[in-house]
Design an enzyme around this catalytic site. Structure first.
Site, PDB file in Angstrom:
ATOM      1  N   CYS A   1      -7.276   9.762  19.798  1.00 15.75           N
ATOM      2  CA  CYS A   1      -7.493  11.473  21.127  1.00 15.75           C
ATOM      3  C   CYS A   1      -6.421  11.868  21.626  1.00 15.75           C
ATOM      4  CB  CYS A   1      -7.252   9.895  22.363  1.00 15.75           C
ATOM      5  SG  CYS A   1      -9.135   9.598  23.940  1.00 15.75           S
TER       6      CYS A   1
ATOM      7  N   ARG B   1      -4.424  12.634  18.124  1.00 13.43           N
ATOM      8  CA  ARG B   1      -3.853  12.933  17.008  1.00 13.43           C
ATOM      9  C   ARG B   1      -5.071  12.549  15.881  1.00 13.43           C
ATOM     10  NH1 ARG B   1       0.922  11.202  17.196  1.00 13.43           N
ATOM     11  NH2 ARG B   1       1.110  10.570  19.190  1.00 13.43           N
TER      12      ARG B   1
ATOM     13  N   SER C   1       4.455   9.647  20.522  1.00 13.10           N
ATOM     14  CA  SER C   1       3.452   9.736  21.513  1.00 13.10           C
ATOM     15  C   SER C   1       3.436   9.998  23.100  1.00 13.10           C
ATOM     16  CB  SER C   1       2.705   7.858  22.003  1.00 13.10           C
ATOM     17  OG  SER C   1       2.208   7.562  20.683  1.00 13.10           O
TER      18      SER C   1
ATOM     19  N   GLU D   1     -12.056   0.368  25.658  1.00 13.08           N
ATOM     20  CA  GLU D   1     -10.666   0.279  26.262  1.00 13.08           C
ATOM     21  C   GLU D   1     -10.083   0.883  27.289  1.00 13.08           C
ATOM     22  OE1 GLU D   1      -6.741  -1.573  26.995  1.00 13.08           O
ATOM     23  OE2 GLU D   1      -8.546  -2.922  25.719  1.00 13.08           O
TER      24      GLU D   1
END
Length: 407
Positions: A50, A52, A105, A188
């Site tokens: 989502c 990168r 992140s 997930e």
């Protein structure tokens, strides 16, 4: 082999740009095969999440990576060059170790990126595109990340983008208690979203698709509705979360308008490519946020833990660098192991002859002895490398090779 990478992430490109470089699982395999077919390329790994998209390549020389990545998506490198960053050799290695540990992140220290790096490596293996250099590099990066996860408790380590976003909305005054929520996607991210909403006291319904494998399970406490019925549910919803891995839009402006919403609805789009048509923002009663709306500034305590993580990663990175510095010695170590195995077999042969062994048992024993001798030598040689350095290993090898020549 030269290690090089190119990529874009949440810090350089907004979601509307990142989604143009997003790859499906099948698309990633096709892209890696195309890259590996280029002259001089030993292997490649494609990471697409989502936040990168990154292309990692090991090759005999430098490549025009901006042009290569853009060509895989049919895009003009001149238009997107400002969003892309290239790294090579030591800089690329250091970056990958930090990335796998969650230090690059959007949510510092989050856990999902480690699983995503492992999945990218697995897909490259399945496509037979990985190559030995990236195989070892990614394995060391995963090992380093696991050490960070096991030894440090990064304060946001167990949170996903969905969980942090929902928590942020609550802190900004949005009360999820009693709200009717629809979660589109049961992967997930969808499950984490559903769990976070239920923790806030929301009534959660999850869309499911019926597959041939049978009934699809949802989290306990959630209602379920077939994905094809999602628009029927929307008029009764206060919150809609969409978090699928599909390349297709899950909510279109025209269909949402046809639902005739008569109350405020919050749409949270956690997918890349985006699940929700941005055109929904022109509709009354609709508020849309995508994944770029949410981030968590690091605290002083988290920054201290990051410094500790970087120390742990440096140690594992040095192990990879030692391997890379000595990889040209592997054939010499293997040749020496073969010699040692023969010497051991020669010295135990008289003893083995006295044993009541069948021909097959004798063959199995001989193979086991030779294999063990070779493995022990490799273990000792690479222990010298790890503890004394590459130059010490070279000196040991030269000395032992001289002994074999003099024997």
């Amino acid at each position: 082999m030269k290690i090089q990478m190119i990529g874009m992430d949440h810090s350089r490109a907004p979601v509307e740009i990142r989604e143009r470089f997003s790859f499906t699982t099948a698309g990633a395999a096709t892209a890696m095969e195309a890259v590996c077919a280029l002259p001089g390329v030993e292997g490649c790994v494609l990471l697409s999440t989502c936040n990168r998209t990154e292309l990692w390549v090991s090759a005999s020389g430098p490549l025009d990576l901006p042009r290569l990545l853009c060509s895989l998506k049919g895009l003009d490198p001149g238009e997107y060059g400002g969003y892309l960053v290239c790294r090579a050799d030591g800089e690329a290695v250091e970056y990958l170790f930090a990335l796998a540990s969650g230090l690059r992140s959007m949510i510092l220290g989050e856990d999902q990126i480690l699983a995503q790096v492992k999945e990218a490596l697995s897909r490259a293996r399945e496509a037979q595109c990985c190559g030995s250099t990236l195989e070892v590099l990614f394995r060391h990066a995963v090992t380093g990340a696991k050490q960070v996860k096991s030894q440090l408790l990064l304060s946001t380590a167990n949170a996903s983008a969905a969980e942090l976003a929902i928590d942020r909305m609550g802190k900004e005054g949005y009360d999820f208690a009693g709200k009717r929520c629809l979660v589109i996607g049961n992967g997930e991210m969808g499950k984490r979203s559903a769990a976070a909403l239920m923790e806030k006291g929301a009534q959660v319904t999850v869309t499911v698709r019926q597959y041939r494998s049978g009934r699809v399970e949802v989290l306990p406490g959630c209602s379920r509705v077939d994905y094809g019925e999602r628009y029927r549910c929307l008029p009764q919803c206060d919150v809609v979360v969409s978090a699928t891995s599909s390349p297709n839009v899950t909510i279109r402006a025209e269909e949402l308008e046809a639902c005739g919403l008569d109350h405020d609805v919050l749409l949270l789009d956690f997918a890349v490519p985006r699940d929700v048509d941005p055109g929904v923002t022109r509709l009354p009663h609709v508020t849309l946020y995508n994944i770029d709306r949410f981030s968590v500034p690091p605290s002083q305590e988290l920054e201290r833990q990051v410094r500790e993580a970087e120390t742990l990663l440096r140690q594992e990175r040095e192990r990879f660098e030692a391997w890379e510095a000595c990889r040209d010695l592997i054939p010499r170590v293997e040749a020496l192991g073969t010699y040692l195995a023969g010497e051991v077999d020669f010295r135990v042969r008289d003893v083995v002859k006295e044993l009541p062994l069948s021909q097959e048992q004798d063959r199995v024993l001989t193979q086991a002895v030779e294999s063990a001798a070779g493995k022990v030598l490799k273990k000792l040689m690479f222990a010298v490398r790890d503890h004394a350095g590459p130059e010490a290993l070279r000196q040991c090898l030269s000395a032992m090779e001289q002994v074999t020549r003099d024997a």
